[in-house]
Design a protein around this motif. Structure first.
Motif, PDB file in Angstrom:
ATOM      1  N   GLN B  91       0.819  -1.218   0.000  1.00 33.18           N
ATOM      2  CA  GLN B  91       0.000   0.000   0.000  1.00 33.18           C
ATOM      3  C   GLN B  91       0.857   1.275   0.000  1.00 33.18           C
ATOM      4  OE1 GLN B  91      -2.665  -0.084   3.292  1.00 33.18           O
ATOM      5  NE2 GLN B  91      -3.763   1.745   2.649  1.00 33.18           N
ATOM      6  N   ARG B  92       1.798   1.334   0.937  1.00 31.01           N
ATOM      7  CA  ARG B  92       2.653   2.524   1.022  1.00 31.01           C
ATOM      8  C   ARG B  92       3.971   2.232   0.318  1.00 31.01           C
ATOM      9  NH1 ARG B  92       1.037   6.660   3.649  1.00 31.01           N
ATOM     10  NH2 ARG B  92      -0.802   6.455   4.961  1.00 31.01           N
ATOM     11  N   GLY B 151       5.919  10.435  -4.027  1.00 29.48           N
ATOM     12  CA  GLY B 151       5.205   9.220  -3.629  1.00 29.48           C
ATOM     13  C   GLY B 151       4.916   8.305  -4.801  1.00 29.48           C
ATOM     14  N   GLN B 155       6.478   4.590  -5.548  1.00 31.78           N
ATOM     15  CA  GLN B 155       5.694   3.376  -5.761  1.00 31.78           C
ATOM     16  C   GLN B 155       6.132   2.689  -7.051  1.00 31.78           C
ATOM     17  OE1 GLN B 155       4.459   1.302  -4.025  1.00 31.78           O
ATOM     18  NE2 GLN B 155       2.237   1.457  -3.772  1.00 31.78           N
ATOM     19  N   SER B 177      -3.492   3.632  -2.850  1.00 33.04           N
ATOM     20  CA  SER B 177      -4.316   4.304  -1.825  1.00 33.04           C
ATOM     21  C   SER B 177      -3.568   5.430  -1.127  1.00 33.04           C
ATOM     22  CB  SER B 177      -4.831   3.289  -0.806  1.00 33.04           C
ATOM     23  OG  SER B 177      -3.756   2.683  -0.163  1.00 33.04           O
ATOM     24  N   ALA B 178      -2.228   5.427  -1.230  1.00 28.80           N
ATOM     25  CA  ALA B 178      -1.473   6.508  -0.583  1.00 28.80           C
ATOM     26  C   ALA B 178      -0.997   7.545  -1.608  1.00 28.80           C
ATOM     27  CB  ALA B 178      -0.279   5.924   0.164  1.00 28.80           C
ATOM     28  N   ASP B 180      -1.557  10.495  -4.846  1.00 25.78           N
ATOM     29  CA  ASP B 180      -2.476  11.526  -5.336  1.00 25.78           C
ATOM     30  C   ASP B 180      -3.061  11.075  -6.687  1.00 25.78           C
ATOM     31  OD1 ASP B 180      -1.029  12.863  -7.733  1.00 25.78           O
ATOM     32  OD2 ASP B 180       0.523  12.602  -6.219  1.00 25.78           O
ATOM     33  N   THR B 184      -1.727   8.173  -9.141  1.00 27.85           N
ATOM     34  CA  THR B 184      -2.621   7.016  -9.268  1.00 27.85           C
ATOM     35  C   THR B 184      -2.844   6.695 -10.739  1.00 27.85           C
ATOM     36  OG1 THR B 184      -3.730   7.500  -7.193  1.00 27.85           O
ATOM     37  CG2 THR B 184      -4.962   6.162  -8.762  1.00 27.85           C
TER      38      THR B 184
END
Lengths: 223, 252
Positions: B91-92, B151, B155, B177-178, B180, B184
């Motif tokens: 997730q993160r 972020g 990922q 989910s973490a 923007d 995404t």
């Protein structure tokens, strides 16, 4: 209820209001024709603007729900069905307006004997009844009632199919009714389209409730 | 015809006495994106972690039944080998903060004691970062720490780290989910590219994401696999009322 359910319910109420207005337009067009009531015919023409306004509002409301709620499954099918039903209702509104305009344009009272010979009144009453039952099917999500519309539309098609011969006979019997007879033929053609639009709406109701696509299938395969 | 790459047969997972995944049977086709969705606590993440045997790392966690990778039972394979073949992204974004971007990508090799010539490592780094559409953004700063990236980039670096091991299957546990919306979107675009080479299984709470990126969708509820079908079918005409209630937000 979720907010989306509230929005969907509001759309449904709006569709039923538009439907009731369109039914009333068709009933008034019939009365104007029967009684040669030009004032009533003018009222139908004026109220057509309200039908158009309903169409625009429903389009906008559906668009907002698509943009804001990303509906799926039954909600998505409902909105897709509503968009098409909206178009169908608007066209029936146009048909009622067109008939009202014939009343305004014609010089005098229609020859009532042509109505009888061509089964125009039967056709008018059946069209109004089919339209009302399709609305009830929509309100109650009754797909059995929706399916019954296909058969009833065939009866309208039959009257329409026989119309040329019957109108020709009327003209042959009395040349002076030619103009009225041609108006009657045009009205029959329009009412046949009401049956088609009702059939399309019935298909949309079945799509919305059962997720079955019946478009472009033979009527025997639809039941 | 699509061949099955991952298959679960009567798979059950437990935390102590708590039965969290109940008798799941599912076949995942090769080079597909499969979304796994369901309410919190429905067992979707536990199921995902069962696929590459990460579930068993939790004290008290047990499982029964079988998970097959290319018709081979993963519970009869060495767990390290399973995780090489079935990579996972969490997730993160979790790049190793003290490692450079370059070293993050080849961390899997280092951690497994696999020594490679420099030229081979360079090739793997470039290829992996290219596959996750990050190469052009970081090619001039490969020696910088991975934690300096945004972020979304972090990922994608984590995905590159998973891809570098040449897995066959990639598991994603709520991968955006973490992030923007722009990041995404970039990661979602990446899924479409990645599925050419890998099979992707994505746990997501975001139903629209499931609808956008996946070929097939599985709906879990209270540990059961309620429905598994083509995503288009699931989002237009689900066959189970529980699926319909969940995706339309009518779940109580």
């Amino acid at each position: 209820m979720t907010q989306l359910e509230n929005e969907i319910l509001a759309i449904k109420i709006e569709v039923v209001s538009m439907w009731t207005l369109v039914e009333s337009q068709l009933q008034k067009a019939r009365a104007a024709m029967m009684h040669f009531d030009r004032d009533l015919a003018r009222e139908v023409v004026l109220k057509e603007k309200r039908v158009n306004a309903f169409e625009l509002k429903l389009d906008r409301d559906c668009e907002n729900i698509f943009a804001l709620y990303c509906p799926v499954a039954v909600d998505l099918r409902f909105l897709l069905a509503v968009l098409k039903i909206n178009t169908n209702l608007e066209r029936i509104g146009d048909i009622a307006e067109g008939i009202a305009k014939y009343v305004i344009e014609s010089i005098g009272d229609f020859d009532q004997s042509i109505f009888k010979k061509t089964q125009l009144i039967t056709m008018f009453d059946d069209s109004i009844s089919i339209l009302a039952d399709t609305r009830i099917a929509f309100e109650k999500e009754d797909t059995i009632l929706a399916r019954s519309i296909f058969k009833r539309d065939e009866a309208l098609d039959k009257i329409n199919g026989d119309a040329i011969d019957r109108v020709s006979e009327c003209i042959k019997d009395d040349m002076s009714v030619m103009k009225d007879a041609l108006y009657v033929l045009s009205i029959i053609r329009k009412l046949e389209r009401v049956g088609d639009q009702a059939k399309n709406m019935a298909e949309e109701i079945i799509f919305y409730v059962e997720a079955k696509v019946l478009k472009h299938q033979k009527d025997t395969a639809k039941s | 015809m699509e061949s099955t790459i991952v298959k679960a047969v009567n798979y059950n997972a437990y935390f102590g006495d708590n039965h969290v995944v109940k008798n799941v049977n599912i076949e995942i086709p090769r080079n597909n994106v499969v979304a796994v969705m369901g309410p919190s606590g429905c067992g979707k993440t536990t199921f995902l972690r069962g696929i590459n045997r990460m579930h068993e790392l939790i004290p008290g966690a047990t499982s029964t039944g079988q998970i097959f990778l290319n018709n081979e039972d993963v519970y009869e394979m060495h767990p390290i080998f399973v995780r090489l073949k079935i990579g996972m992204v969490f997730q993160r974004p979790n790049p190793f903060p003290n490692l450079s971007i370059y070293d993050n990508v080849i961390a899997g090799y280092k951690l497994n004691g696999i020594k490679l010539p420099k030229a081979e490592k360079d090739k793997i780094v470039e290829q992996s970062l290219t596959r996750v559409a990050l190469w052009n953004e970081v090619k001039d700063s490969l020696t910088k720490k991975g934690s300096f990236l945004s972020g979304g980039q972090q990922q994608r670096l984590c995905i590159a780290r998973a891809v570098a091991m040449e897995p066959e299957v990639l598991l994603f546990d709520e991968p955006t989910s973490a992030l923007d919306p722009i990041s995404t979107s970039t990661v979602e675009e990446l899924f479409h590219e990645l599925k050419k080479n890998y099979t992707l299984i994505i746990v997501t709470h975001n139903m629209q994401q499931a609808a956008r990126v996946s070929d097939k969708t599985a709906f879990f509820y209270m540990g059961e696999l309620v429905e598994y079908d083509e995503t288009k079918q699931m989002f237009t005409n689900p066959s189970d009322i529980r699926t319909q209630n969940y995706i339309t937000g009518r779940f109580s």
